[in-house]
Structures are given as C-alpha cells and as structure tokens.
Design a protein around this motif. Structure first.
Motif, mmCIF file in Angstrom:
data_model
loop_
_atom_site.group_PDB
_atom_site.id
_atom_site.type_symbol
_atom_site.label_atom_id
_atom_site.label_comp_id
_atom_site.label_asym_id
_atom_site.label_seq_id
_atom_site.Cartn_x
_atom_site.Cartn_y
_atom_site.Cartn_z
ATOM 1 N N THR A 7 0.853 -1.188 0.000
ATOM 2 C CA THR A 7 0.000 0.000 0.000
ATOM 3 C C THR A 7 0.883 1.230 0.000
ATOM 4 O OG1 THR A 7 -1.793 -1.119 1.187
ATOM 5 C CG2 THR A 7 -1.759 1.284 1.270
ATOM 6 N N LEU A 8 0.602 2.163 -0.899
ATOM 7 C CA LEU A 8 1.370 3.394 -1.026
ATOM 8 C C LEU A 8 0.452 4.572 -0.735
ATOM 9 C CD1 LEU A 8 4.131 4.654 -1.957
ATOM 10 C CD2 LEU A 8 3.073 4.900 -4.215
ATOM 11 N N ALA A 9 0.833 5.418 0.216
ATOM 12 C CA ALA A 9 0.065 6.622 0.534
ATOM 13 C C ALA A 9 0.822 7.848 0.066
ATOM 14 C CB ALA A 9 -0.200 6.699 2.039
ATOM 15 N N LEU A 10 0.125 8.767 -0.594
ATOM 16 C CA LEU A 10 0.716 9.988 -1.129
ATOM 17 C C LEU A 10 0.030 11.176 -0.461
ATOM 18 C CD1 LEU A 10 0.539 8.926 -4.891
ATOM 19 C CD2 LEU A 10 2.573 8.840 -3.422
ATOM 20 N N VAL A 11 0.786 11.953 0.320
ATOM 21 C CA VAL A 11 0.199 13.066 1.061
ATOM 22 C C VAL A 11 0.999 14.335 0.811
ATOM 23 C CG1 VAL A 11 -0.738 11.546 2.839
ATOM 24 C CG2 VAL A 11 1.515 12.559 3.171
ATOM 25 N N ALA A 79 5.117 13.669 10.658
ATOM 26 C CA ALA A 79 5.869 12.548 10.088
ATOM 27 C C ALA A 79 6.667 11.848 11.183
ATOM 28 C CB ALA A 79 6.796 13.037 8.981
ATOM 29 N N GLY A 80 7.213 12.627 12.121
ATOM 30 C CA GLY A 80 7.915 12.026 13.246
ATOM 31 C C GLY A 80 6.993 11.186 14.112
ATOM 32 N N ILE A 81 5.757 11.678 14.322
ATOM 33 C CA ILE A 81 4.776 10.898 15.083
ATOM 34 C C ILE A 81 4.452 9.607 14.348
ATOM 35 C CG2 ILE A 81 2.384 10.873 15.904
ATOM 36 C CD1 ILE A 81 2.643 13.861 16.448
ATOM 37 N N ALA A 82 4.288 9.694 13.018
ATOM 38 C CA ALA A 82 3.985 8.488 12.236
ATOM 39 C C ALA A 82 5.101 7.458 12.365
ATOM 40 C CB ALA A 82 3.765 8.862 10.763
ATOM 41 N N ARG A 83 6.343 7.921 12.342
ATOM 42 C CA ARG A 83 7.475 6.983 12.505
ATOM 43 C C ARG A 83 7.472 6.391 13.912
ATOM 44 N NH1 ARG A 83 10.304 11.312 9.518
ATOM 45 N NH2 ARG A 83 10.611 10.595 7.375
ATOM 46 N N ASP A 84 7.146 7.214 14.915
ATOM 47 C CA ASP A 84 7.055 6.692 16.279
ATOM 48 C C ASP A 84 5.955 5.635 16.409
ATOM 49 O OD1 ASP A 84 9.135 8.218 17.247
ATOM 50 O OD2 ASP A 84 7.851 9.850 17.932
ATOM 51 N N GLN A 90 8.562 8.352 3.879
ATOM 52 C CA GLN A 90 9.577 8.849 2.945
ATOM 53 C C GLN A 90 9.284 10.305 2.618
ATOM 54 O OE1 GLN A 90 9.844 6.622 -0.719
ATOM 55 N NE2 GLN A 90 10.814 8.299 -1.830
ATOM 56 N N TRP A 91 10.272 11.149 2.731
ATOM 57 C CA TRP A 91 10.147 12.581 2.399
ATOM 58 C C TRP A 91 10.662 12.768 0.986
ATOM 59 C CZ3 TRP A 91 8.259 16.464 5.674
ATOM 60 C CH2 TRP A 91 8.440 17.782 5.246
ATOM 61 N N GLN A 92 9.785 13.172 0.061
ATOM 62 C CA GLN A 92 10.160 13.288 -1.343
ATOM 63 C C GLN A 92 9.865 14.692 -1.852
ATOM 64 O OE1 GLN A 92 11.489 10.782 -3.657
ATOM 65 N NE2 GLN A 92 11.849 12.754 -4.644
ATOM 66 N N GLU A 93 10.906 15.462 -2.141
ATOM 67 C CA GLU A 93 10.716 16.809 -2.685
ATOM 68 C C GLU A 93 10.195 16.705 -4.119
ATOM 69 O OE1 GLU A 93 10.874 19.479 -1.048
ATOM 70 O OE2 GLU A 93 12.099 19.034 0.715
ATOM 71 N N ALA A 94 9.097 17.417 -4.375
ATOM 72 C CA ALA A 94 8.525 17.424 -5.723
ATOM 73 C C ALA A 94 8.282 18.845 -6.222
ATOM 74 C CB ALA A 94 7.207 16.648 -5.743
ATOM 75 N N ARG A 95 8.691 19.839 -5.428
ATOM 76 C CA ARG A 95 8.499 21.247 -5.785
ATOM 77 C C ARG A 95 9.765 22.011 -5.433
ATOM 78 N NH1 ARG A 95 4.032 19.147 -3.495
ATOM 79 N NH2 ARG A 95 2.036 19.381 -4.575
ATOM 80 N N GLY A 96 9.774 23.288 -5.803
ATOM 81 C CA GLY A 96 10.880 24.134 -5.394
ATOM 82 C C GLY A 96 12.022 24.215 -6.368
ATOM 83 N N GLY A 97 11.931 23.554 -7.493
ATOM 84 C CA GLY A 97 12.988 23.625 -8.508
ATOM 85 C C GLY A 97 12.485 23.051 -9.810
ATOM 86 N N SER A 98 13.105 23.453 -10.911
ATOM 87 C CA SER A 98 12.616 23.034 -12.223
ATOM 88 C C SER A 98 12.715 21.529 -12.423
ATOM 89 C CB SER A 98 13.393 23.760 -13.332
ATOM 90 O OG SER A 98 14.783 23.501 -13.211
#
Length: 379
Positions: A7-11, A79-84, A90-98
C-alpha cells in the motif's frame, strides 16, 4: 485484489498525513500487515523509536511537501509521530525547482506501479494525478483533504474536471495549460471512480454522498482520541483562523471586523492561525484585538485534543467544524461556527464561494451556529 499487497500513501499536507494515520488505524485487526509496531509506554516524546527491521513494510507513506515553511514544519512533526507509531515515511521533494517534479516522478514511478492499493490525500493535485497515470492498483482510497472532499465528490459525480472551489477562471495562458493537461486529468478522474477490477474507498469526516459503488468509511478520529487527551479546558474561548483572505475569497477589512466582533462578543483570548495566514495579517489582528496569536505546529485536531483548549472553539466555515466534534467528543468542548455573510466576499471571489461556504456551515454536525450578522463590527 490481493489485500496483503503493498500500500502506497501519497500526502501533501499535515491534515492528509493525519488522516492516513486515522485510516490505517481503522484497518488494524483486519489487515495484520498494516499493523504498526505497538506504541511504547510513556509520553510520546519518550517513546523508543521502533526497530526499522520490525516495522510492517506493507504501508509506505510518501510525503510530497509544499514549499511554505509552516506547512513543512507541521509535516515534519507529524511525520515524526507516524514513525514513532511504526510506519515507514519517505520525504520526497517534488516542488521548489525546475527538475524536482521530474526527479520525484522517476523516483516514485516504480512504487506506484507495484502498489496494490494507493491512498491519496489530494485528488485535485496535478502531481498526484500524474502519479496515478501508470498505476494499475486494484484499490484506491481517498482520505480527507478537508472540506475540499465535498467539492471533489460533487464534481466527480457531475462528471466535471476537478477544480478547487476557490479558483477563478484564469487568463488565456491558464486556460491553455488546462487544455494541454486535460488528458491526464481525465485519466485521473476515471481512476478515481470504481470500475471493473478496481475498488474505490472514501475515508472522510465530511457529509458526502459517495458515487454508486464507492465504499464510504467514517473518519471519527479514533486514533487521535486513543493517543491524546482528554485535554485540560481553559476558561477562555479560542478562535480558529482561516486562509479565506489569502485565497482571495474574503475581503481583508471585513475579516478583521468579524474577528474583532467575535472577540468582543464571545470572550475570545487565543487565535489559532491557519498555516497559510500571512504575518502582516496576523500582526493587524493582534494590534486590533489584543489576542494571543498561536501558530500550531500540528493539525488543530491534535492540538485541541492534547490541550489546553478553550471550553468553546469558534471557527469560520472550515474543515474543523466537521472534524473537531469527532476529535473532542466527550470532552465538554463546544464547537461554534460563524457563517460568512455574502457581503464579506472579495470582488474577485469565485462565483461558487458563497454557496460552498454556506454548505460547509449548514452540514456541520454537533456545532453551535452563530449568525454572520452578529459579527459585523460596523453596523
């Protein structure tokens, strides 16, 4: 469908991530492979982080953070609570640059194609829609992204393209982009509807009527209530801020008048700012009212449940008038909603704004309703 498949969750927002945790909580016991490592005893901050080798790897949560610092800060905290709690995040940057979107698409593409179930928090997101394009998942789950869920269900039912309720038509360039993007948007809409070999589940606190064939599950914040509180209650009243000014829906001067009136009439002492409210606006509110301005570092449902919190919480039409009554059930806290007078709307507001906000107010359960006229400071 193989329910034990990955299962993959995208938030993309703190609220979406919270609601993924709530959704996973409801599946525990029915799907052992979604069960996180049992929480360690003692305060949350003192819990030992679970050994990654023992964490169930069937639920993978991918955070696609926005660029604004406050949203990113809230996302990192939850995210820290979720890991606990034992979940892989997984933290995935998808914005902020071309190149960020292309790198994120390449990085996540294999996981999307492997997933038997995909959980999404924002079906309006173009990036999420792009990710759904190669997916062959047999099950798709939509968790709340606040009141946007109401508009999502309505638009999908009418067969319309997915468009955020506060957006206006835009100029020629915007319309050209919409036209070019139409095939991707259309494919996403088809995947968000149940079909042969594909189940769709809606996990929500909002009052919606799902499409035929869509499974509806109530989000009553059972995980939040089990993990936090009950809160200590203060004598004052708390006011929940809104980003309706920032999104161009409500006139700034009218909003300031409304906050001043609510402060006088209901003994408001604290103002919980929305993460998108600007520092300039908040400085003006503090100068006019003397309120304590609070910048929450977690979604308000968690802040209120942990306490301390006022015996009355007043809000303009927003997600919290639907979620807080669930999160605070049995605590003695009263949630009140103040309607938006049509006269408050900004000249450039979407034609749908007034009706949508009225619907948010009218459908809220277990709340006290405050008339909009009572908050107009100037006659």
């Amino acid at each position: 469908m193989n329910p034990s498949g990955p299962t993959l969750a995208l938030v993309e927002s703190p609220v979406q991530l919270l609601n993924v945790l709530e959704w996973a909580h409801t599946r525990r016991g029915r799907e052992p492979l979604l069960t996180a490592v049992p929480a360690q005893p003692g305060p949350l901050a003192e819990r030992r982080r679970p050994d990654p080798r023992t964490v169930a790897d069937r639920l993978r949560i991918v955070v696609l953070p926005p660029t604004d610092p406050l949203s990113r800060g809230q996302l990192r905290r939850i995210a820290g609570i979720a890991r606990d709690e034992g979940y892989a995040v997984q933290w995935q940057e998808a914005r902020g640059g071309s190149g960020a979107p292309l790198r994120a698409l390449a990085a996540l593409g294999p996981a999307v194609r492997r997933a038997e179930r995909i959980v999404v928090g924002d079906p309006f997101s173009r990036f999420v829609q792009l990710l759904l394009a190669p997916s062959g998942a047999a099950e798709l789950v939509v968790v709340d992204d606040g009141t946007a869920t109401m508009e999502f269900v309505a638009q999908l039912g009418r067969g319309e393209r997915l468009r955020r309720w506060h957006r206006t038509g835009g100029g020629p360039l915007s319309r050209a982009r919409e036209l070019a993007y139409a095939p991707v948007s259309g494919a996403a809409r088809r995947r968000l509807r149940p079909g042969e070999g594909r189940r769709v589940e809606l996990f929500t606190s909002m009052p919606v009527t799902p499409l035929p064939g869509t499974e509806l599950r109530l989000n009553d914040f059972a995980w939040t209530r089990a993990r936090f509180g009950p809160p200590r209650l203060t004598k004052g009243t708390d006011l929940v801020g809104t980003s309706l000014v920032e999104t161009g829906v409500v006139d700034p001067a009218r909003y300031l008048e409304a906050v001043c009136a609510l402060t006088r009439e209901h003994g408001v002492t604290r103002y919980f700012a929305h993460r998108r409210e600007t520092p300039r606006k908040l400085r003006a509110l503090r100068a006019a009212t003397g309120l304590e301005i609070v910048r929450p570092d977690l979604p308000l449902e968690l802040i209120a449940r942990r306490g301390p919190v006022g015996r009355t919480i007043v809000s303009f039409p927003s997600t919290v008038v639907h979620t807080l009554p669930y999160a605070l059930t049995g605590t003695g806290v009263t949630v009140a909603v103040c309607g938006i007078d049509p006269a408050w709307l900004a000249p450039g507001a979407s034609p749908r704004a007034g009706g949508f906000l009225a619907g948010v107010t009218d459908t809220a359960r277990d709340v006290r309703r405050l008339p909009a006229r009572s908050t107009t400071a100037a006659g």
